[in-house]
Enzyme design. Structure first.
Site, PDB file in Angstrom:
ATOM      1  N   HIS A 177      14.255  52.077  72.459  1.00 60.07           N
ATOM      2  CA  HIS A 177      15.183  52.423  71.368  1.00 60.07           C
ATOM      3  C   HIS A 177      15.525  51.169  70.583  1.00 60.07           C
ATOM      4  O   HIS A 177      15.173  50.060  70.990  1.00 60.07           O
ATOM      5  CB  HIS A 177      16.415  53.167  71.881  1.00 60.07           C
ATOM      6  CG  HIS A 177      17.350  52.357  72.747  1.00 60.07           C
ATOM      7  ND1 HIS A 177      16.997  51.865  73.971  1.00 60.07           N
ATOM      8  CD2 HIS A 177      18.635  51.960  72.537  1.00 60.07           C
ATOM      9  CE1 HIS A 177      18.020  51.207  74.497  1.00 60.07           C
ATOM     10  NE2 HIS A 177      19.024  51.241  73.647  1.00 60.07           N
TER      11      HIS A 177
ATOM     12  N   HIS B  48      18.157  49.361  69.744  1.00 60.53           N
ATOM     13  CA  HIS B  48      19.257  48.406  69.925  1.00 60.53           C
ATOM     14  C   HIS B  48      18.721  46.986  70.158  1.00 60.53           C
ATOM     15  O   HIS B  48      17.712  46.782  70.832  1.00 60.53           O
ATOM     16  CB  HIS B  48      20.153  48.823  71.096  1.00 60.53           C
ATOM     17  CG  HIS B  48      21.038  49.981  70.747  1.00 60.53           C
ATOM     18  ND1 HIS B  48      21.584  50.818  71.693  1.00 60.53           N
ATOM     19  CD2 HIS B  48      21.459  50.442  69.542  1.00 60.53           C
ATOM     20  CE1 HIS B  48      22.316  51.742  71.075  1.00 60.53           C
ATOM     21  NE2 HIS B  48      22.252  51.544  69.773  1.00 60.53           N
TER      22      HIS B  48
ATOM     23  N   ASP C 214      19.552  44.530  71.982  1.00 58.63           N
ATOM     24  CA  ASP C 214      19.361  43.998  73.341  1.00 58.63           C
ATOM     25  C   ASP C 214      18.092  44.569  73.987  1.00 58.63           C
ATOM     26  O   ASP C 214      17.774  44.241  75.129  1.00 58.63           O
ATOM     27  CB  ASP C 214      20.597  44.239  74.223  1.00 58.63           C
ATOM     28  CG  ASP C 214      20.905  45.704  74.458  1.00 58.63           C
ATOM     29  OD1 ASP C 214      20.896  46.486  73.482  1.00 58.63           O
ATOM     30  OD2 ASP C 214      21.150  46.077  75.622  1.00 58.63           O
ATOM     31  N   HIS C 215      17.347  45.394  73.237  1.00 55.06           N
ATOM     32  CA  HIS C 215      16.077  45.944  73.734  1.00 55.06           C
ATOM     33  C   HIS C 215      14.878  45.536  72.856  1.00 55.06           C
ATOM     34  O   HIS C 215      13.748  45.611  73.322  1.00 55.06           O
ATOM     35  CB  HIS C 215      16.164  47.479  73.840  1.00 55.06           C
ATOM     36  CG  HIS C 215      17.201  47.902  74.828  1.00 55.06           C
ATOM     37  ND1 HIS C 215      16.890  48.393  76.075  1.00 55.06           N
ATOM     38  CD2 HIS C 215      18.552  47.849  74.772  1.00 55.06           C
ATOM     39  CE1 HIS C 215      18.018  48.633  76.739  1.00 55.06           C
ATOM     40  NE2 HIS C 215      19.039  48.311  75.965  1.00 55.06           N
TER      41      HIS C 215
ATOM     42  N   HIS D 102      21.809  58.741  73.693  1.00 56.01           N
ATOM     43  CA  HIS D 102      22.314  57.373  73.471  1.00 56.01           C
ATOM     44  C   HIS D 102      22.050  56.980  72.018  1.00 56.01           C
ATOM     45  O   HIS D 102      22.943  56.496  71.319  1.00 56.01           O
ATOM     46  CB  HIS D 102      21.618  56.434  74.443  1.00 56.01           C
ATOM     47  CG  HIS D 102      21.992  54.986  74.314  1.00 56.01           C
ATOM     48  ND1 HIS D 102      23.254  54.509  74.558  1.00 56.01           N
ATOM     49  CD2 HIS D 102      21.244  53.901  73.971  1.00 56.01           C
ATOM     50  CE1 HIS D 102      23.271  53.193  74.367  1.00 56.01           C
ATOM     51  NE2 HIS D 102      22.064  52.802  74.007  1.00 56.01           N
TER      52      HIS D 102
ATOM     53  N   ASP E  32      18.315  53.064  77.898  1.00 62.31           N
ATOM     54  CA  ASP E  32      19.750  53.240  78.107  1.00 62.31           C
ATOM     55  C   ASP E  32      20.159  54.714  78.142  1.00 62.31           C
ATOM     56  O   ASP E  32      21.321  55.040  77.875  1.00 62.31           O
ATOM     57  CB  ASP E  32      20.535  52.558  76.975  1.00 62.31           C
ATOM     58  CG  ASP E  32      20.495  51.039  77.066  1.00 62.31           C
ATOM     59  OD1 ASP E  32      19.950  50.512  78.057  1.00 62.31           O
ATOM     60  OD2 ASP E  32      21.015  50.393  76.135  1.00 62.31           O
TER      61      ASP E  32
ATOM     62  N   HIS F  20      19.692  48.434  82.262  1.00 61.33           N
ATOM     63  CA  HIS F  20      20.821  47.549  82.614  1.00 61.33           C
ATOM     64  C   HIS F  20      21.160  47.650  84.101  1.00 61.33           C
ATOM     65  O   HIS F  20      20.983  48.702  84.720  1.00 61.33           O
ATOM     66  CB  HIS F  20      22.082  47.930  81.830  1.00 61.33           C
ATOM     67  CG  HIS F  20      22.016  47.642  80.357  1.00 61.33           C
ATOM     68  ND1 HIS F  20      22.500  46.486  79.797  1.00 61.33           N
ATOM     69  CD2 HIS F  20      21.507  48.374  79.338  1.00 61.33           C
ATOM     70  CE1 HIS F  20      22.308  46.509  78.490  1.00 61.33           C
ATOM     71  NE2 HIS F  20      21.697  47.651  78.169  1.00 61.33           N
TER      72      HIS F  20
HETATM   73 FE    FE Z   1      21.124  48.308  76.142  1.00 61.80          FE
HETATM   74 ZN    ZN Z   2      21.173  50.761  73.928  1.00 60.51          ZN
END
Ligand code: FE
Ligand code: ZN
Length: 256
Positions: A55, A57, A59-60, A113, A130, A168
């Site tokens: 996805h 985001h 942090d990915h 999400h 996530d 995570h």
């Molecule tokens: Fe994340």
């Molecule tokens: Zn995420």
């Protein structure tokens, strides 16, 4: 299919960049940061062969661009223009073959999400970003409780032994909430003991399995009487459908 192992690289506070590797090659899932990947590739003398994104985001996907500067590899991801680096945009049910390793992976669209979140599953593995966590699920940033319920229900129909690689390390805090939402569940105490031992040694609690999630995850146990009862208590009214239960406990967990 060539033999491989899957190792976690840590990024930020609690992200995992799951890395499929053998003695000479590696593919990475959700590289939010290029640094730990580049360090690992250099230390282990591995050649990067692919990037997978679940996805959009940061942090990915935040490490995509730097990794592509290091080596231009195919990037498999969702149909979402917000991830500019994706070279292979995949829809629900589409299959891909992991370059070099030859493992066949099928894409599942699992919104909740985010609107365009996907998972990759195959070869006994599930990379679910996530959406599904050990004993928890992602926040509903773009999706509805109904979408999350349907996405989690689909994932729970995968084989029980499927290894679940989440984005995570949230397991211990998820278990604390799960004990409130599903108080009679003895499997949670067992899982807590096991997870604490691992975290005390600074080891990942992941991968989970589909069987473990069915036994311990309140967000996939929304039809269980114990979860329904505590969700109803939180909502202040009697909830009888699992989607309403999921909406209530997701809201509850946001403030837990
Ligand atoms: Fe994340
Ligand atoms: Zn995420």
């Amino acid at each position: 299919m060539r033999p491989f192992e899957v190792v976690p690289l840590r990024a930020f506070a609690d992200n995992y960049i799951w890395t499929v590797r053998d003695s000479g090659h590696a593919a990475v899932v959700d590289p939010g940061d290029a640094r730990p990947v580049l360090d690992y590739l250099r230390a282990e003398k591995l050649e990067l062969v692919a990037i997978l994104n679940t996805h959009h985001h940061a942090d990915h996907v935040g490490g995509n661009a730097d990794l592509l500067r290091h080596r231009p590899v195919p990037v498999f991801g969702p149909c979402d223009e917000r991830i500019g680096e994706v070279t292979h945009r995949l829809r629900d049910g589409e299959r891909m073959t992991l370059p070099h390793f030859g493992a066949g992976l099928e894409v599942m669209e699992i919104p909740g999400h985010t609107r365009t979140h996907i998972a990759f599953h195959g070869a006994g593995m599930l990379f679910c970003g996530d959406t599904l966590f050990a004993a928890g699920c992602g926040r509903l940033f773009e999706g509805t409780p109904q979408q999350m319920y349907e996405s989690l229900s689909r994932l729970m129909r995968l084989p029980d032994t499927t290894r679940v690689y989440c984005g995570h390390e949230y397991t211990l805090s998820n278990i604390r909430f799960a004990q409130a939402a599903d108080p009679g569940n003895a499997a949670l105490h067992e899982l807590e003991a096991k997870a604490k031992q691992l975290r005390d040694r600074n080891l990942p609690t992941l991968p989970s399995t589909i069987a473990q999630e069915k036994a311990t995850n309140p967000f996939v146990r929304c039809a269980e009487p114990g979860v329904m009862a505590s969700a109803s208590r939180y909502a202040g009214r009697r909830l009888t459908d699992p989607i309403g239960v999921l909406a209530a406990i997701r809201e509850w967990k946001n403030h837990f």
